[in-house]
Enzyme design. Structure first.
Site, PDB file in Angstrom:
ATOM      1  N   HIS A 356      54.753 -33.622 -32.856  1.00  9.89           N
ATOM      2  CA  HIS A 356      55.488 -32.542 -33.286  1.00  9.89           C
ATOM      3  C   HIS A 356      54.856 -31.818 -34.588  1.00  9.89           C
ATOM      4  O   HIS A 356      54.627 -30.851 -34.853  1.00  9.89           O
ATOM      5  CB  HIS A 356      56.764 -32.981 -33.837  1.00  9.89           C
ATOM      6  CG  HIS A 356      57.759 -32.894 -32.621  1.00  9.89           C
ATOM      7  ND1 HIS A 356      59.008 -33.570 -32.760  1.00  9.89           N
ATOM      8  CD2 HIS A 356      57.876 -31.946 -31.565  1.00  9.89           C
ATOM      9  CE1 HIS A 356      59.726 -33.346 -31.371  1.00  9.89           C
ATOM     10  NE2 HIS A 356      58.912 -32.193 -30.784  1.00  9.89           N
ATOM     11  N   CYS A 668      34.915 -22.498 -22.270  1.00  7.93           N
ATOM     12  CA  CYS A 668      35.882 -22.387 -23.194  1.00  7.93           C
ATOM     13  C   CYS A 668      36.183 -23.778 -24.108  1.00  7.93           C
ATOM     14  O   CYS A 668      37.293 -23.943 -24.584  1.00  7.93           O
ATOM     15  CB  CYS A 668      37.233 -22.007 -22.410  1.00  7.93           C
ATOM     16  SG  CYS A 668      37.506 -23.080 -21.178  1.00  7.93           S
TER      17      CYS A 668
END
Ligand code: PEP
Ligand code: MG
Length: 758
Positions: A356, A668
Site C-alpha cells: 500500500h 518496455c
C-alpha cells in the site's frame, strides 16, 4: 559442545532481540567463548585503512584501540588466505604477531575464521585458549557458520574512529518509485502500542469517556489527513482511509476495549489488548489478504496510542525542511502527516513494490525504496538520500555525494522543465532517425504525467495494478471504466494493454497462489490467466469495450513460452470479439502481440511471426531469466544488470529477428530508461522505447543529442566486451567526451567523484 545447531540458533535468536550492533557483538563473543569453552573470543573488522581493528573481545585485555597492520599476524593471514586457521600453538607459527598490552601471551591455541560479505573479507573471528588444543571439527564448523551470519552485523557497525565510514552508508532495496529525494530522516512507527505496559486503573467510567473522546479525535484526525492529501487522494488511497474509519466505528473493537477497561485496565493497556486480540485473529487466517489486514489494525492501534499521548495533531506544521520517512513500515497516516511539498522520499525496511505504501508513493510521485532491511543507527534529522532509480539508500552522505545528488536532482528538475519545450518535439537523433517514446503505466494517477511528458502512446499498461488495490476481482464494467480513461487520455496513440500478469512477485491479495518453490518459474502471467479463463475472458471483453470507437488497443500477453498459449488466447480473443459484436458493440479487431521476456520466446520468434502483430521486449524478466537472477532478491541485486553481455547479445538477436520477420518491435523494461542501455539499443536499431513518464524527458534529451552512427560504433565495440563494468565505463566515457555528462549517474562506481562534481 553437544548441539552446535541449537547453540547457533539460540545465539542468533537472542542477537535479533538486541538493539545496537555494539551490544550484539559483545553478546556474540561472550556466547561463543562459552559455547566452545575457550578463554578468548575476539572479533576483528577490516577498517577503512585496511587494518584489522579489534572491535570487541571476551578474554583479551583491551585498554586502547588495537589495529593490526594489513596482512600482519595470524589474523592477517586468515584474512589474506580467506581460509580458517586452527592451531594448537599459535606462537609457533611463523606469522605469529604479538599485540602489546593484550596479555595474549598466556593463550596458546588459536582458531580464526574469516567473515565474508559479498565476496569480500570484512573481518575475522578468533577463539583462543590457555591450553594447547585445537578446536574439534564440529566446533570449527560452528565458528564458520556463525561467521557467515556475523558478517552481516559487522558491515553495519558504524566505525567510531573513521568519519568516512559513518558517512555514505549505502543500503540496497527493492525498486518502488523512481526519482531522487534528499531530506532529513523522520523515523516512523516509534510509538509502538506493543510496548505499552499493562497498567491498572480504578476509574473505569472516566476511562470509557476518555476512550470515546479518543475515538472521535482520531476519526477527525484521519479526515484531516485525508483532506491534506488533496488531489493525491485516489480511489485506492481513499479505501485505506475508509478501512481505518470502518475499524474505528466497529462495535466489536469498541466493545472489546471497553470490556478490558471494565476489567480494570488503563486506556492504553485496554487498547493494546483489544487491538492485538483482533490483529492476532486476522494473522491466523489462511487468506493472505486477511492476514495483511492485521497490519492495518496494528497501524490504527499505534495511531490511537500516538494521539492518546498527545502527538500527531500539529505535526504537519512542525516540518520546515524536506523530509525522508523511514520505518519498518511507513503508514498512510505517516505520509499524510507531512506537507506534500516537503516529502522528499520514503524508505521501508520491509514491504515490496506492491505494498500500500508503495502504491501511494507512486501515485504521489514520491521517490521510494522498499525492503532495504533494518537500517540501524539512523537518527532523526540525519541526512538521507533516496535513490528510487537505483533502489538505493545512502545515510549521511558526504558533502561531495550530497553535492552530486543535488546536482542530479537539479538536472532532473531542469530536464522536466526543459521538457515543456521538448514536449512537442520528436525524439530524433542528430542524424535524423526517429525514435518513438511511449510510457509505462498502471495507475490512473500515472496517466497525466505520461501525457504531460509528451509520450507518443502507452507502451505498457500493467493491468495488475488496478487488480491489486481492490478487495476482489474488478467487474467487467469497473475494468471498462478504468481502461477507458487510458484510451481517452491517449486517443489516436497506441495503447499496449497487457493481460493480467500475476504470480511470481506479484500476488493478488484476494486470490492466494499456494506456496511455490520457484514462483518466478511458476504459475504466472499467461499460464495463470489461461487456467482461469473466466478472468481472462472478462478482461479481454473489458479491453475491447473500453477501446470501442478509439480503436488503439494492442493486446499484449505476458510470459508466453509455447505456441498453444498463443492459439488458446486467440480463441479467447475471437470469442470475446464475436460476443460483443453480437451485443451490438462497435469494434475494430485489435492488434495482438507478446512480451519477449522468457528466453524460450526469443528462439520461437520465427515460428510465431505469422501469428503476431508486434512484440515487446520485457528486459526486466528477460534479464532475470537469462542471468538466473531473481530481480527482487536483495542478496543478488547488485549482480543483476541489464547491460550484462548475455543480455545485450540476446536483445540484439531479437532486434535482428524482428527486422528479418518484419515484426514491429518495442522495448518496455527498465533498459529503456537507462541512458547507457539506450545508447546500445539505438545502436541496434530499435525504434520504440517505453518507460515511466518521469524518465522520458532525460531519454528524449539524450536521443536528441546523439547520432545513430555514433551509437552503432559504440555498440560494435561493446559487443566485444566481457564485463558489465567495462561496457558501462566505455559508454559513460564516450558520453563524457561528447559533453553528455548529465547522463551519468551521481553515484556510479565507475566515475571518479571529482570528475563528476567538477
Ligand atoms: C519486464 O519484464 O521487462 C516488464 C516490463 O514486465 P514487468 O516488469 O511488469 O514484469
Ligand atoms: Mg515481465
Amino acid at each position: 559442545m553437544n548441539d552446535s545447531m541449537l547453540a547457533l540458533t539460540r545465539i542468533l535468536q537472542a542477537v535479533s532481540l538486541i538493539d545496537t550492533p555494539q551490544l550484539q557483538i559483545r553478546f556474540i563473543v561472550d556466547s561463543v567463548s562459552a559455547a566452545v569453552s575457550r578463554d578468548v573470543c575476539s572479533l576483528y573488522r577490516v577498517n577503512a585503512r585496511q587494518e584489522m581493528e579489534l572491535l570487541v573481545s571476551h578474554g583479551l585485555q583491551v585498554h586502547q584501540t588495537i589495529c593490526l597492520p594489513q596482512g600482519a599476524g595470524l589474523v592477517g593471514l586468515v584474512a589474506k588466505e580467506r581460509h580458517g586457521l586452527n592451531l594448537a600453538n599459535g606462537a609457533n607459527h611463523s606469522a605469529y604477531f604479538y599485540v602489546q598490552g593484550t596479555q595474549e601471551e598466556q593463550f596458546k591455541s588459536f582458531c580464526g575464521v574469516p567473515l565474508v560479505h559479498h565476496g569480500e573479507v570484512v573481518g575475522v573471528l578468533v577463539v583462543q585458549s590457555r591450553e594447547a588444543q585445537v578446536l574439534s571439527e564440529q566446533e570449527e564448523a560452528f565458528l564458520l557458520t556463525l561467521a557467515a551470519q556475523l558478517a552481516f552485523i559487522v558491515v553495519n557497525i558504524p566505525n567510531t574512529q573513521d568519519a568516512a565510514i559513518k558517512q555514505n552508508r549505502r543500503f540496497k532495496g527493492i525498486k518502488s518509485v523512481e526519482g531522487i529525494g534528499l531530506g532529513k530522516a523522520v523515523l516512523c512507527g516509534l510509538t509502538q502500542l506493543s510496548e505499552v505496559q499493562d497498567v491498572r486503573t480504578d476509574k473505569p467510567q472516566a476511562t470509557i469517556q476518555e476512550w470515546i473522546q479518543l475515538l472521535s479525535l482520531v476519526k477527525e484526525d484521519l479526515i484531516n489527513e485525508q483532506n491534506r492529501l488533496g488531489e493525491n487522494m485516489t480511489l485506492s488511497i481513499g479505501s485505506i482511509f475508509d478501512a481505518y474509519q470502518m475499524l474505528l466505528t466497529d462495535k466489536g473493537l469498541s466493545d472489546k476495549v471497553e470490556a478490558y477497561i471494565h476489567e480494570g485496565f488503563s486506556l492504553p493497556s485496554a487498547i493494546k489488548q483489544g487491538i492485538y486480540f483482533f490483529a492476532n485473529r486476522f494473522k491466523q487466517m489462511d487468506d493472505p489478504y486477511l492476514t495483511a489486514r492485521a497490519e492495518d489494525i496494528i497501524h490504527l492501534g499505534n495511531k490511537l496510542f500516538h494521539v492518546w499521548k498527545g502527538g500527531g495533531r500539529e505535526a504537519a506544521s512542525a516540518y520546515k525542511d524536506p523530509v525522508v520517512l523511514i520505518g519498518a513500515q511507513v503508514s498512510v497516516s505517516d505520509i499524510a502527516s507531512v506537507p506534500i511539498k516537503l516529502l522528499a522520499g520514503i524508505i521501508c525496511f520491509e514491504g515490496s513494490s506492491l505494498s500500500h505504501t508503495s502504491i501511494l508513493a507512486n501515485a504521489m510521485g514520491i521517490p521510494a525504496v522498499m525492503g532495504v532491511g533494518q537500517i540501524k543507527n539512523v537518527n532523526t534529522h540525519d541526512m538521507v538520500i533516496v535513490d528510487g532509480n537505483e533502489a538505493k539508500v545512502i545515510v549521511q552522505p558526504s558533502t561531495l555525494l550530497k553535492k552530486a545528488y543535488k546536482r542530479l536532482i537539479k538536472q532532473e528538475h531542469k530536464a522536466t522543465l526543459k521538457l515543456h519545450n521538448l514536449k512537442n518535439l520528436a525524439a530524433t537523433t542528430l542524424d535524423h532517425h526517429d525514435i518513438k517514446l511511449y510510457t509505462n503505466t498502471g495507475l490512473l494517477a500515472d496517466i497525466t504525467p505520461g501525457v504531460k511528458s509528451g509520450a507518443q502512446g502507452v507502451g505498457l499498461y500493467r493491468t495488475e495494478i488496478p487488480f491489486m488495490v481492490g478487495d476482489s476481482f474488478p467487474s467487467e464494467d469497473e475494468q471498462v471504466r478504468v481502461y477507458r480513461r487510458v484510451f481517452e487520455a491517449y486517443a489516436g496513440k497506441p495503447v499496449y494493454m497487457r493481460t493480467l500478469d500475476i504470480g511470481g512477485d506479484k500476488q493478488l491479495p484476494y486470490f492466494p497462489i499456494r506456496h511455490e518453490e520457484n514462483p518466478a518459474l511458476g504459475w504466472r502471467g499467461i499460464r495463470f490467466t489461461l487456467d482461469n479463463i473466466q478472468l481472462l475472458m472478462t478482461q479481454v471483453r473489458a479491453m475491447l469495450r473500453a477501446s470501442s470507437g478509439i480503436n488503439t488497443l494492442h493486446v499484449l500477453l505476458p510470459m508466453v513460452t509455447s505456441t498453444h498459449e498463443l492459439i488458446q488466447f486467440s480463441t479467447v480473443l475471437k470469442d470475446a470479439y464475436h460476443q460483443l459484436q453480437d451485443d451490438g458493440v462497435a469494434l475494430q479487431w485489435p492488434k495482438m502481440g507478446i512480451m519477449i521476456e522468457v528466453p524460450a520466446a526469443v528462439t520461437q520468434i520465427p515460428l510465431w511471426a505469422h501469428r503476431l502483430d508486434f512484440i515487446s521486449i520485457g528486459s526486466n524478466d528477460l534479464s532475470q531469466y537469462l542471468l538466473a537472477l531473481d530481480r527482487n532478491n536483495p542478496h543478488v541485486a547488485d549482480r543483476y544488470d541489464h547491460v550484462h553481455p548475455a543480455v545485450i547479445h540476446e536483445v540484439y538477436r531479437i532486434v535482428n529477428l524482428a527486422k528479418q520477420y518484419q515484426l514491429p518491435l518495442s522495448l518496455c523494461g527498465e533498459m529503456a530508461s537507462d541512458p547507457v542501455a539506450v545508447v546500445l539499443l539505438i545502436g541496434m536499431g530499435i525504434g520504440k522505447l517505453s518507460m515511466s513518464a518521469a524518465k522520458l524527458p532525460r531519454i528524449k534529451w539524450l536521443i536528441r543529442h546523439i547520432e545513430l552512427e555514433w551509437a552503432q560504433s559504440l555498440l560494435a565495440h561493446c559487443l566485444q566486451l566481457e564485463e558489465v563494468d567495462d561496457i558501462r565505463f566505455y559508454i559513460q566515457q564516450a558520453m563524457k567526451d561528447k559533453g553528455l555528462q548529465d547522463m551519468i549517474k551521481a553515484d556510479d562506481p565507475n566515475i571518479k567523484r571529482g570528475e563528476l562534481t567538477g
